[in-house]
Design a protein around this motif. Structure first.
Motif, PDB file in Angstrom:
ATOM      1  N   PHE A  56       0.850  -1.190   0.000  1.00  0.00           N
ATOM      2  CA  PHE A  56       0.000   0.000   0.000  1.00  0.00           C
ATOM      3  C   PHE A  56       0.883   1.237   0.000  1.00  0.00           C
ATOM      4  CE2 PHE A  56       0.603  -1.340   4.372  1.00  0.00           C
ATOM      5  CZ  PHE A  56       0.906  -0.180   5.060  1.00  0.00           C
ATOM      6  N   THR A  57       0.275   2.377  -0.294  1.00  0.00           N
ATOM      7  CA  THR A  57       0.998   3.645  -0.250  1.00  0.00           C
ATOM      8  C   THR A  57       0.296   4.602   0.697  1.00  0.00           C
ATOM      9  OG1 THR A  57      -0.196   4.565  -2.140  1.00  0.00           O
ATOM     10  CG2 THR A  57       1.860   3.400  -2.620  1.00  0.00           C
ATOM     11  N   LYS A  67       5.720  10.402  -0.387  1.00  0.00           N
ATOM     12  CA  LYS A  67       4.861   9.243  -0.641  1.00  0.00           C
ATOM     13  C   LYS A  67       5.620   8.009  -0.155  1.00  0.00           C
ATOM     14  CE  LYS A  67       1.918   7.108  -4.014  1.00  0.00           C
ATOM     15  NZ  LYS A  67       0.778   7.864  -4.461  1.00  0.00           N
ATOM     16  N   LEU A  68       4.999   7.247   0.725  1.00  0.00           N
ATOM     17  CA  LEU A  68       5.584   6.018   1.254  1.00  0.00           C
ATOM     18  C   LEU A  68       4.935   4.828   0.562  1.00  0.00           C
ATOM     19  CD1 LEU A  68       5.545   6.782   5.088  1.00  0.00           C
ATOM     20  CD2 LEU A  68       7.289   7.359   3.402  1.00  0.00           C
ATOM     21  N   ALA A  69       5.751   3.853   0.163  1.00  0.00           N
ATOM     22  CA  ALA A  69       5.248   2.628  -0.469  1.00  0.00           C
ATOM     23  C   ALA A  69       5.670   1.436   0.386  1.00  0.00           C
ATOM     24  CB  ALA A  69       5.784   2.497  -1.886  1.00  0.00           C
ATOM     25  N   PHE A  70       4.691   0.785   1.014  1.00  0.00           N
ATOM     26  CA  PHE A  70       4.941  -0.320   1.939  1.00  0.00           C
ATOM     27  C   PHE A  70       4.800  -1.677   1.252  1.00  0.00           C
ATOM     28  CE2 PHE A  70       3.889   3.131   4.720  1.00  0.00           C
ATOM     29  CZ  PHE A  70       4.505   2.863   5.934  1.00  0.00           C
ATOM     30  N   ASN A  71       5.633  -2.620   1.696  1.00  0.00           N
ATOM     31  CA  ASN A  71       5.534  -4.021   1.321  1.00  0.00           C
ATOM     32  C   ASN A  71       5.783  -4.795   2.615  1.00  0.00           C
ATOM     33  OD1 ASN A  71       5.677  -6.578   0.302  1.00  0.00           O
ATOM     34  ND2 ASN A  71       7.198  -6.118  -1.256  1.00  0.00           N
ATOM     35  N   ASP A  82       9.494  -3.660   4.168  1.00  0.00           N
ATOM     36  CA  ASP A  82      10.202  -2.438   3.810  1.00  0.00           C
ATOM     37  C   ASP A  82       9.213  -1.366   3.402  1.00  0.00           C
ATOM     38  OD1 ASP A  82      11.711  -4.675   3.142  1.00  0.00           O
ATOM     39  OD2 ASP A  82      11.679  -4.235   1.059  1.00  0.00           O
ATOM     40  N   VAL A  83       9.734  -0.163   3.422  1.00  0.00           N
ATOM     41  CA  VAL A  83       8.962   0.989   2.983  1.00  0.00           C
ATOM     42  C   VAL A  83       9.885   1.871   2.160  1.00  0.00           C
ATOM     43  CG1 VAL A  83       9.354   2.192   5.178  1.00  0.00           C
ATOM     44  CG2 VAL A  83       7.508   2.930   3.677  1.00  0.00           C
ATOM     45  N   LYS A  84       9.445   2.189   0.943  1.00  0.00           N
ATOM     46  CA  LYS A  84      10.185   3.119   0.091  1.00  0.00           C
ATOM     47  C   LYS A  84       9.781   4.518   0.510  1.00  0.00           C
ATOM     48  CE  LYS A  84      11.338   4.182  -4.702  1.00  0.00           C
ATOM     49  NZ  LYS A  84      12.231   5.189  -4.246  1.00  0.00           N
ATOM     50  N   LEU A  85      10.782   5.337   0.840  1.00  0.00           N
ATOM     51  CA  LEU A  85      10.552   6.674   1.386  1.00  0.00           C
ATOM     52  C   LEU A  85      10.701   7.734   0.301  1.00  0.00           C
ATOM     53  CD1 LEU A  85      12.828   6.131   4.504  1.00  0.00           C
ATOM     54  CD2 LEU A  85      10.344   5.935   4.444  1.00  0.00           C
ATOM     55  N   ALA A  87      12.053   9.783  -2.488  1.00  0.00           N
ATOM     56  CA  ALA A  87      13.425   9.944  -2.992  1.00  0.00           C
ATOM     57  C   ALA A  87      14.483   9.641  -1.936  1.00  0.00           C
ATOM     58  CB  ALA A  87      13.604  11.361  -3.509  1.00  0.00           C
ATOM     59  N   PHE A  88      14.062   9.240  -0.722  1.00  0.00           N
ATOM     60  CA  PHE A  88      14.992   9.037   0.379  1.00  0.00           C
ATOM     61  C   PHE A  88      15.405   7.588   0.586  1.00  0.00           C
ATOM     62  CE2 PHE A  88      12.475  12.833   1.269  1.00  0.00           C
ATOM     63  CZ  PHE A  88      13.492  13.770   1.357  1.00  0.00           C
ATOM     64  N   GLY A  89      15.175   6.731  -0.398  1.00  0.00           N
ATOM     65  CA  GLY A  89      15.606   5.336  -0.293  1.00  0.00           C
ATOM     66  C   GLY A  89      14.553   4.439   0.344  1.00  0.00           C
ATOM     67  N   THR A  90      15.006   3.271   0.735  1.00  0.00           N
ATOM     68  CA  THR A  90      14.140   2.255   1.336  1.00  0.00           C
ATOM     69  C   THR A  90      14.601   1.953   2.756  1.00  0.00           C
ATOM     70  OG1 THR A  90      13.727   1.286  -0.832  1.00  0.00           O
ATOM     71  CG2 THR A  90      13.242  -0.098   1.062  1.00  0.00           C
ATOM     72  N   SER A  91      13.653   1.797   3.661  1.00  0.00           N
ATOM     73  CA  SER A  91      13.953   1.486   5.053  1.00  0.00           C
ATOM     74  C   SER A  91      13.166   0.273   5.499  1.00  0.00           C
ATOM     75  CB  SER A  91      13.590   2.671   5.957  1.00  0.00           C
ATOM     76  OG  SER A  91      14.412   3.767   5.707  1.00  0.00           O
ATOM     77  N   LYS A  92      13.571  -0.286   6.603  1.00  0.00           N
ATOM     78  CA  LYS A  92      12.881  -1.415   7.211  1.00  0.00           C
ATOM     79  C   LYS A  92      11.725  -0.908   8.062  1.00  0.00           C
ATOM     80  CE  LYS A  92      15.470  -4.721   5.698  1.00  0.00           C
ATOM     81  NZ  LYS A  92      14.936  -5.588   4.656  1.00  0.00           N
TER      82      LYS A  92
END
Length: 98
Positions: A56-57, A67-71, A82-85, A87-92
C-alpha cells in the motif's frame, strides 16, 4: 493470521526512528485502512492483500511531504517488511499487533 488489524509500527528513516499506528483491513485482495502519526491520519491508498502480505501507499505531509510505499508481511503478531521513502531510499519497517 491475517494482515488485518491494528499495528504499532516503527520505521527507521534518515530522520531517525518514526512510529505510527496502522489500522489495516483486508477484504479479499483489497486492503483499506489508515495510518496515524503525530496527530495526523492518512488513508491507505492502492492497497492490495494476499494472505499475510500487503502492499500500500501513504501520502504524508509532515514532517515533510513524501509518498511512502509499503511491502509488509504479518507473522502471528509481528509485522515486517520495507517501505520506500520517496526519494529518500528504502527502510525497514517492523511492528506488533495491538
Amino acid at each position: 493470521m491475517s494482515i488485518s488489524g491494528t499495528w504499532n509500527v516503527e520505521i527507521s528513516t534518515p530522520m531517525g526512528k518514526q512510529t505510527a499506528i496502522l489500522d489495516l483491513a483486508a477484504d479479499g485482495d483489497v486492503l483499506t485502512g489508515t495510518a496515524k502519526q503525530g496527530g495526523e491520519t492518512a488513508p491507505i491508498q492502492d492497497g492490495t492483500a494476499s494472505g499475510d502480505s500487503a502492499t500500500f501507499t501513504l501520502d504524508l505531509t509532515k514532517p515533510i511531504p513524501v509518498k511512502l510505499a509499503f511491502n509488509v508481511t504479518a507473522s502471528g503478531d509481528a509485522l515486517s517488511g520495507d517501505v520506500k521513502l520517496g526519494a529518500f531510499g528504502t527502510s525497514k519497517v517492523a511492528g506488533t499487533r495491538v
